[in-house]
Design an enzyme around this catalytic site. Structure first.
Site, short mmCIF file in Angstrom:
data_model
loop_
_atom_site.label_atom_id
_atom_site.label_comp_id
_atom_site.label_asym_id
_atom_site.label_seq_id
_atom_site.Cartn_x
_atom_site.Cartn_y
_atom_site.Cartn_z
CE LYS A 196 -3.27 -2.99 0.06
NZ LYS A 196 -4.21 -3.51 1.03
C1 LIG Z 1 -5.14 -4.70 1.47
C2 LIG Z 1 -6.62 -4.61 1.49
C3 LIG Z 1 -7.38 -4.91 2.63
C4 LIG Z 1 -6.84 -5.61 3.83
O1 LIG Z 1 -5.79 -4.99 4.43
P1 LIG Z 1 -4.75 -5.86 5.29
O2 LIG Z 1 -3.95 -4.80 5.95
O3 LIG Z 1 -3.96 -6.68 4.35
O4 LIG Z 1 -5.54 -6.67 6.25
C5 LIG Z 1 -8.74 -4.64 2.60
N1 LIG Z 1 -9.34 -4.14 1.50
C6 LIG Z 1 -8.64 -3.88 0.39
C7 LIG Z 1 -9.35 -3.30 -0.78
C8 LIG Z 1 -7.26 -4.12 0.34
O5 LIG Z 1 -6.59 -3.88 -0.79
#
Ligand SMILES: *Cc1c(COP(=O)(O)O)cnc(C)c1O
Length: 399
Positions: A196
């Protein structure tokens, strides 16, 4: 003359493999983490609270609750919204399954609305069509970091008494009509996974302007334990050690060293966002007029910091399958990824009664998209190699 594709024995556009996303950690990040490691608190110390203040300052939200990951953020947001048995929660299928799983965690039923074929984001008209008297909330995802239609979704939620939860795992830094994501929906969830825009290794947050939600989020993160006297019900209590479990929460805390890593990353978020925008602009320029490639559209008056960059194959123009295109990119040493297999295609969801065909636009878009390498640490050379590989393969397969 067409260049010979690497997959058929030609020379790859680059010798070293490049991937679709990766983090960017520097010496300041390392220093920030190691300072916490030798301090008094590894967890539940001052750094998580400091990070919460920084997230509020960055987004303009009134309150933030940091937690273990983005999935935990969605779970406690769904709980704070009061989602439970018998409720329906409308979300998109073009997402990571956590966006829908949070409803299941609460005993509720996820319902999939279709997406808009230009923006790939949840289509407000489809939300409206899926509303029943059981609908409790909408979980809208800023797919690839491109802003959802906040005004339209807010209007639907207000008219039907629904809670507006935004899964902004892709979208920290994105704004809509000058308002930052995080300050717009009833609750906004971020993820700080390494792919991210900013990372804590693992981490998440829920932002809100609502004091009542915020209070619930804070205690749900840590077992549902209440420390504030004004919210206790068994008063008078025995002494300063006293606490009460008031809800069934979890251990979803974020450690202090992860918090420090994210605080350090936030100092560079404008640089990360700027670099993402510059790469997106270069890709837009390279692919905007390229027959065979269709691009995701951003809504007017939005300013998106993309997490992913999607190219979509136009099968009217290209004589190849997506799999052939994907494998050809891989042979050029440009590794793509697919985001995402529609959530309700998952065997688990099929066993709950979902069927292929529920969201036809989503399925059509899914069949053509690829995420190409896209992250701030990419060099200009990496960007040009990616463009070269896409063009080479498009030209090879153009009808
Ligand atoms: C990455 C992601 C999540 C979950 O996040 P984590 O930190 O990996 O638990 C939820 N929704 C979307 C759209 C994502 O890309």
């Amino acid at each position: 003359m067409k260049e010979q594709l690497a997959i058929f024995g030609g020379t790859p556009v680059r010798s070293e493999k490049i991937y679709y996303g990766r983090q960017w950690i520097n010496e300041d990040d390392v220093k920030a983490v190691s300072e916490v490691l030798t301090s008094d608190y590894l967890t539940t110390g001052p750094r998580a609270a400091q990070l919460e203040a920084e997230l509020c300052a960055y987004t303009g939200a009134s309150y933030a609750t940091v937690c273990a990951n983005g999935t935990a953020a969605l779970h406690i947001a769904a709980m704070a919204a009061g989602i439970g048995e018998g409720d329906e929660v409308i979300t998109t299928a073009l997402t990571f399954m956590a966006s829908a799983n949070c409803a299941l965690y609460c005993g509720a039923v996820p319902v999939f609305a279709d997406i808009d074929r230009e923006t790939y984001n949840i289509d407000p008209a489809s939300i409206e069509a899926r509303i029943t008297n059981k609908t409790k909330a909408v979980v809208a995802v800023d797919y690839a970091g491109c802003s959802i239609d906040h005004a339209a979704i807010r209007d639907i939620c207000d008219r039907h008494g629904l809670i507006f939860i935004e899964d902004a795992a892709h979208a920290i830094g994105t704004s809509d009509h000058g308002k930052m994501v995080g300050s717009i929906a009833d609750m906004t969830c971020f993820s700080f996974h390494p792919v991210k825009t900013v990372t804590a290794g693992e981490g998440g947050a829920v932002l809100t302007n609502n004091a009542e939600y915020h209070h619930k989020l804070q205690i749900l993160r840590s077992h549902g334990i209440e420390h504030e006297e004004e919210f206790m019900t068994e008063a008078p209590h025995e002494g300063p050690w006293y606490y009460e479990q008031q809800m069934l929460g979890y251990n979803y805390r974020l450690t202090d060293f992860q918090s420090a890593l994210l605080s350090s990353q936030l100092k560079r978020i404008d640089m990360f966002a700027g670099r993402r925008k510059a790469i997106a602009a270069r890709y837009d320029e390279a692919f905007g007029e390229l027959p065979g490639i269709i691009l995701q559209q951003e809504l007017p008056d939005t300013d998106s910091v993309r997490h992913l960059y999607e190219i979509r194959l136009d099968f009217d123009v290209l004589a190849c399958t997506r799999r052939e295109f994907f494998d050809a990119m891989s042979a050029e040493n440009v590794q793509c990824q697919i985001h995402y297999v529609p959530v309700y295609w998952m065997p688990y969801y099929k066993r709950l009664g979902h069927k292929e065909g529920e969201c036809p636009v989503c399925e059509e878009i899914y069949r053509g998209i690829l995420s190409i390498p896209f992250y701030p640490k990419m060099t200009d050379r990496d960007v040009e190699d990616t463009i070269h590989a896409v063009r080479k393969i498009v030209e090879y397969y153009r009808k």
